[in-house]
Design a protein around this motif. Structure first.
Motif, PDB file in Angstrom:
ATOM      1  N   ASP A 144     -15.392 -13.707 -12.705  1.00  9.99           N
ATOM      2  CA  ASP A 144     -14.106 -13.497 -13.377  1.00  9.99           C
ATOM      3  C   ASP A 144     -13.761 -12.016 -13.507  1.00  9.99           C
ATOM      4  N   ASN A 145     -14.713 -11.157 -13.197  1.00 11.86           N
ATOM      5  CA  ASN A 145     -14.516  -9.726 -13.395  1.00 11.86           C
ATOM      6  C   ASN A 145     -13.822  -9.096 -12.186  1.00 11.86           C
ATOM      7  N   GLU A 146     -12.581  -9.477 -11.944  1.00 13.71           N
ATOM      8  CA  GLU A 146     -11.842  -8.974 -10.803  1.00 13.71           C
ATOM      9  C   GLU A 146     -11.452  -7.509 -10.969  1.00 13.71           C
ATOM     10  N   ALA A 147     -11.382  -7.059 -12.211  1.00 16.87           N
ATOM     11  CA  ALA A 147     -10.907  -5.698 -12.478  1.00 16.87           C
ATOM     12  C   ALA A 147     -11.769  -4.638 -11.818  1.00 16.87           C
ATOM     13  N   SER A 148     -13.023  -4.971 -11.519  1.00 14.98           N
ATOM     14  CA  SER A 148     -13.924  -3.981 -10.930  1.00 14.98           C
ATOM     15  C   SER A 148     -13.558  -3.627  -9.497  1.00 14.98           C
ATOM     16  N   TRP A 149     -12.756  -4.459  -8.835  1.00 12.69           N
ATOM     17  CA  TRP A 149     -12.427  -4.159  -7.453  1.00 12.69           C
ATOM     18  C   TRP A 149     -10.954  -4.342  -7.097  1.00 12.69           C
ATOM     19  N   LYS A 150     -10.176  -4.986  -7.930  1.00 16.25           N
ATOM     20  CA  LYS A 150      -8.802  -5.301  -7.531  1.00 16.25           C
ATOM     21  C   LYS A 150      -7.898  -4.071  -7.477  1.00 16.25           C
ATOM     22  N   GLU A 151      -8.344  -2.951  -8.101  1.00 19.91           N
ATOM     23  CA  GLU A 151      -7.555  -1.721  -8.033  1.00 19.91           C
ATOM     24  C   GLU A 151      -8.005  -0.818  -6.881  1.00 19.91           C
ATOM     25  N   SER A 152      -8.866  -1.352  -6.000  1.00 21.61           N
ATOM     26  CA  SER A 152      -9.373  -0.550  -4.887  1.00 21.61           C
ATOM     27  C   SER A 152      -8.249  -0.130  -3.957  1.00 21.61           C
ATOM     28  N   GLU A 153      -8.380   1.085  -3.420  1.00 25.04           N
ATOM     29  CA  GLU A 153      -7.390   1.602  -2.481  1.00 25.04           C
ATOM     30  C   GLU A 153      -7.544   1.005  -1.088  1.00 25.04           C
ATOM     31  N   ILE A 154      -8.742   0.502  -0.808  1.00 28.92           N
ATOM     32  CA  ILE A 154      -9.000  -0.092   0.505  1.00 28.92           C
ATOM     33  C   ILE A 154     -10.093  -1.142   0.376  1.00 28.92           C
ATOM     34  N   LEU A 155      -9.950  -2.200   1.148  1.00 25.62           N
ATOM     35  CA  LEU A 155     -10.974  -3.236   1.190  1.00 25.62           C
ATOM     36  C   LEU A 155     -11.403  -3.452   2.636  1.00 25.62           C
ATOM     37  N   PHE A 156     -12.716  -3.371   2.873  1.00 31.22           N
ATOM     38  CA  PHE A 156     -13.288  -3.692   4.173  1.00 31.22           C
ATOM     39  C   PHE A 156     -13.867  -5.096   4.108  1.00 31.22           C
ATOM     40  N   GLU A 157     -13.433  -5.951   5.009  1.00 34.15           N
ATOM     41  CA  GLU A 157     -14.016  -7.296   5.104  1.00 34.15           C
ATOM     42  C   GLU A 157     -15.168  -7.243   6.085  1.00 34.15           C
ATOM     43  N   ALA A 158     -16.363  -7.644   5.635  1.00 30.92           N
ATOM     44  CA  ALA A 158     -17.563  -7.589   6.473  1.00 30.92           C
ATOM     45  C   ALA A 158     -18.355  -8.880   6.341  1.00 30.92           C
ATOM     46  N   VAL A 159     -17.660 -10.007   6.476  1.00 33.17           N
ATOM     47  CA  VAL A 159     -18.299 -11.312   6.337  1.00 33.17           C
ATOM     48  C   VAL A 159     -18.685 -11.832   7.718  1.00 33.17           C
ATOM     49  N   PRO A 160     -19.464 -12.919   7.807  1.00 31.84           N
ATOM     50  CA  PRO A 160     -19.880 -13.448   9.115  1.00 31.84           C
ATOM     51  C   PRO A 160     -18.721 -13.719  10.062  1.00 31.84           C
ATOM     52  N   GLU A 161     -19.020 -13.682  11.360  1.00 36.53           N
ATOM     53  CA  GLU A 161     -18.007 -13.852  12.400  1.00 36.53           C
ATOM     54  C   GLU A 161     -17.642 -15.324  12.580  1.00 36.53           C
ATOM     55  N   VAL A 162     -17.134 -15.903  11.519  1.00 32.21           N
ATOM     56  CA  VAL A 162     -16.644 -17.286  11.522  1.00 32.21           C
ATOM     57  C   VAL A 162     -15.220 -17.249  10.984  1.00 32.21           C
ATOM     58  N   LEU A 163     -14.270 -17.664  11.789  1.00 28.31           N
ATOM     59  CA  LEU A 163     -12.860 -17.513  11.439  1.00 28.31           C
ATOM     60  C   LEU A 163     -12.525 -18.169  10.103  1.00 28.31           C
ATOM     61  N   GLU A 164     -13.103 -19.337   9.844  1.00 28.80           N
ATOM     62  CA  GLU A 164     -12.802 -20.056   8.607  1.00 28.80           C
ATOM     63  C   GLU A 164     -13.291 -19.292   7.384  1.00 28.80           C
ATOM     64  N   ILE A 165     -14.434 -18.620   7.515  1.00 28.16           N
ATOM     65  CA  ILE A 165     -14.957 -17.830   6.398  1.00 28.16           C
ATOM     66  C   ILE A 165     -14.059 -16.634   6.130  1.00 28.16           C
ATOM     67  N   LYS A 166     -13.623 -15.975   7.191  1.00 24.76           N
ATOM     68  CA  LYS A 166     -12.738 -14.823   7.021  1.00 24.76           C
ATOM     69  C   LYS A 166     -11.419 -15.253   6.374  1.00 24.76           C
TER      70      LYS A 166
END
Length: 344
Positions: A88-110
Motif C-alpha cells: 500500500d506504500n505507493e508514495a515511496s515510488w509514485k513521485e519518481s521522475e523515471i521508471l525502468f521496467e526490468a521484469v521477465p521477458e513475458v509480454l503478459e507480465i510486462k
C-alpha cells in the motif's frame, strides 16, 4: 535530472533490476527497487537480504577496480530501497521522475506491471522498458503516456557495461529521447539510438555470432576451447577497437564480398549471402579506406594518422592483456612506419 532532484524507480528486482539500481545508486541517486511478485513477509525479507548481499558483492568488485572507495559502500546501499509493487506504500515510488521496467521477458507480465504502475506515476514521468526482445511500439500500448515511453536495453552486467541501446516508439517525443540520453550520459553510459526493430543492435549481431560458434562445435571444425580462444584473441580484440562497419572499411568491402560468396557456395548455405548494401558498394566503388569512401569517408590528409592511432589502440589493448611484449611493439610500429614511408 541531477541525483539530488529525482528518484529512480525500477520494477523488477532480478539481475537486471539490481544492476541498474546499483548503477544509479553509486552515481548518487535515490533508487526504489520494486519487487513485482506477491510474497509473504518472510519471503519478502529473504528477497531483501539476497538483493543487499548481491549488490554488496558487486560493490566490492567496484572497490577492487578502483571505481569507488571502500568507505562509500554503506552510503550507496542506503540509497537503494527494496519494496513491493503490491504494498500500500505507493508514495515511496509514485513521485519518481523515471521508471525502468526490468521484469521477465513475458509480454503478459510486462502488460500486468505497466497497468499496475502507470495509474500511480506522474504524467511527466518517463517510462522505459529494459526488454531485449519486444518492440517499443508493442509495449507502448500498455502505458498511458506514450510520448514519455521508450525501450532502454542495458547489457549485463548493467553496472559495468557502458552501452545502453535506446529504442523510441513511433510516439516517443524528441524531448523525452533527449532527456533519456542526457540522463544516461550523466551516469557514464554510452547510449545509442535504434528504431523499434526486433533484437536491437547487439542482441541481433551476437545471436548470429553465437549460433555460428555453436555450429563450429556441432560440425567438429574446432574444439570448444580453441573456438573461444579464437573469439577472444582474434575476434574480440579487433572489435574492441574497430566497429564492425569500420572494420569492413578497414579491410575493404570487396574482401567481405568475395569471402561471403566463397562461404555461401562452399558451405552451400544462404546465411552467408552478401547483403545488398555490400553489393551496391562494390558496384559504386565505395569499398572502404583504400577508395577513401565506404560506410565512412576518409580524409586523404589524415588517413595515416587514423591508421597509426588505431594500431596504437590495438597495441595498448594487447599489451594490457599480456599478448604483446615491448620489443614486439617497437618492431611492429617501426615496420608500419617504414612501410608507410616506402608506399608514399
Amino acid at each position: 535530472m541531477k541525483p539530488s532532484e529525482g528518484v529512480i524507480a525500477i520494477a523488477g528486482a532480478g539481475r537486471m533490476g539490481r544492476g541498474i539500481a546499483l548503477t544509479f545508486a553509486y552515481q548518487g541517486y535515490q533508487v526504489k527497487l520494486l519487487d513485482i511478485k506477491n510474497r509473504d513477509t518472510e519471503e519478502f525479507q529473504q528477497l531483501k537480504t539476497t538483493v543487499c548481499h548481491e549488490i554488496k558483492n558487486q560493490l566490492d568488485v567496484l572497490v577492487l577496480g578502483d571505481i569507488i572507495l571502500q568507505d562509500s559502500i554503506s552510503a550507496i546501499l542506503d540509497r537503494i530501497e527494496v519494496s513491493s509493487i503490491h504494498s500500500d506504500n505507493e508514495a515511496s515510488w509514485k513521485e519518481s521522475e523515471i521508471l525502468f521496467e526490468a521484469v521477465p521477458e513475458v509480454l503478459e507480465i510486462k502488460e500486468e506491471v505497466f497497468k499496475c504502475i502507470c495509474p500511480h506515476l506522474s504524467p511527466t514521468a518517463m517510462i522505459a522498458s529494459t526488454t531485449s526482445s519486444f518492440s517499443a511500439n508493442e509495449l507502448a500500448e500498455f502505458v498511458t503516456t506514450k510520448g514519455r515511453f521508450m525501450n532502454t536495453h542495458w547489457l549485463n552486467p548493467a553496472y559495468l557495461i557502458p552501452l545502453v541501446e535506446v529504442s523510441p516508439s513511433n510516439e516517443t517525443s524528441k524531448e523525452s529521447l533527449k532527456e533519456m540520453f542526457s540522463l544516461l550520459e550523466s551516469i557514464g553510459k554510452v547510449p545509442v539510438e535504434c528504431k523499434p526493430s526486433p533484437g536491437f543492435i547487439v542482441p541481433r549481431i551476437q545471436a548470429l555470432a553465437m549460433n555460428e560458434a555453436s555450429r563450429l562445435v556441432e560440425e567438429g571444425v574446432a574444439s570448444v576451447e580453441d573456438i573461444d580462444k579464437a573469439s577472444k584473441v582474434g575476434f574480440g580484440i579487433r572489435f574492441a577497437v574497430l566497429g564492425l562497419l569500420e572494420f569492413i572499411d578497414w579491410g575493404g568491402a570487396d574482401t567481405l564480398f568475395h569471402a561471403s560468396n566463397y562461404l555461401q557456395h562452399s558451405l552451400e548455405d544462404d546465411r552467408f549471402e552478401t547483403p545488398e548494401i555490400i553489393k551496391k558498394k562494390m558496384a559504386d566503388g565505395e569499398i572502404g579506406m583504400k577508395a577513401k569512401k565506404g560506410f565512412y569517408s576518409f580524409d586523404e590528409t589524415t588517413i595515416n594518422d587514423y591508421q597509426l592511432q588505431t594500431l596504437q589502440k590495438f597495441i595498448d589493448l594487447m599489451k594490457h592483456l599480456g599478448l604483446m611484449e615491448d620489443n614486439q611493439i617497437h618492431k611492429g610500429m617501426t615496420g608500419f612506419k617504414e612501410a608507410d614511408r616506402i608506399q608514399n
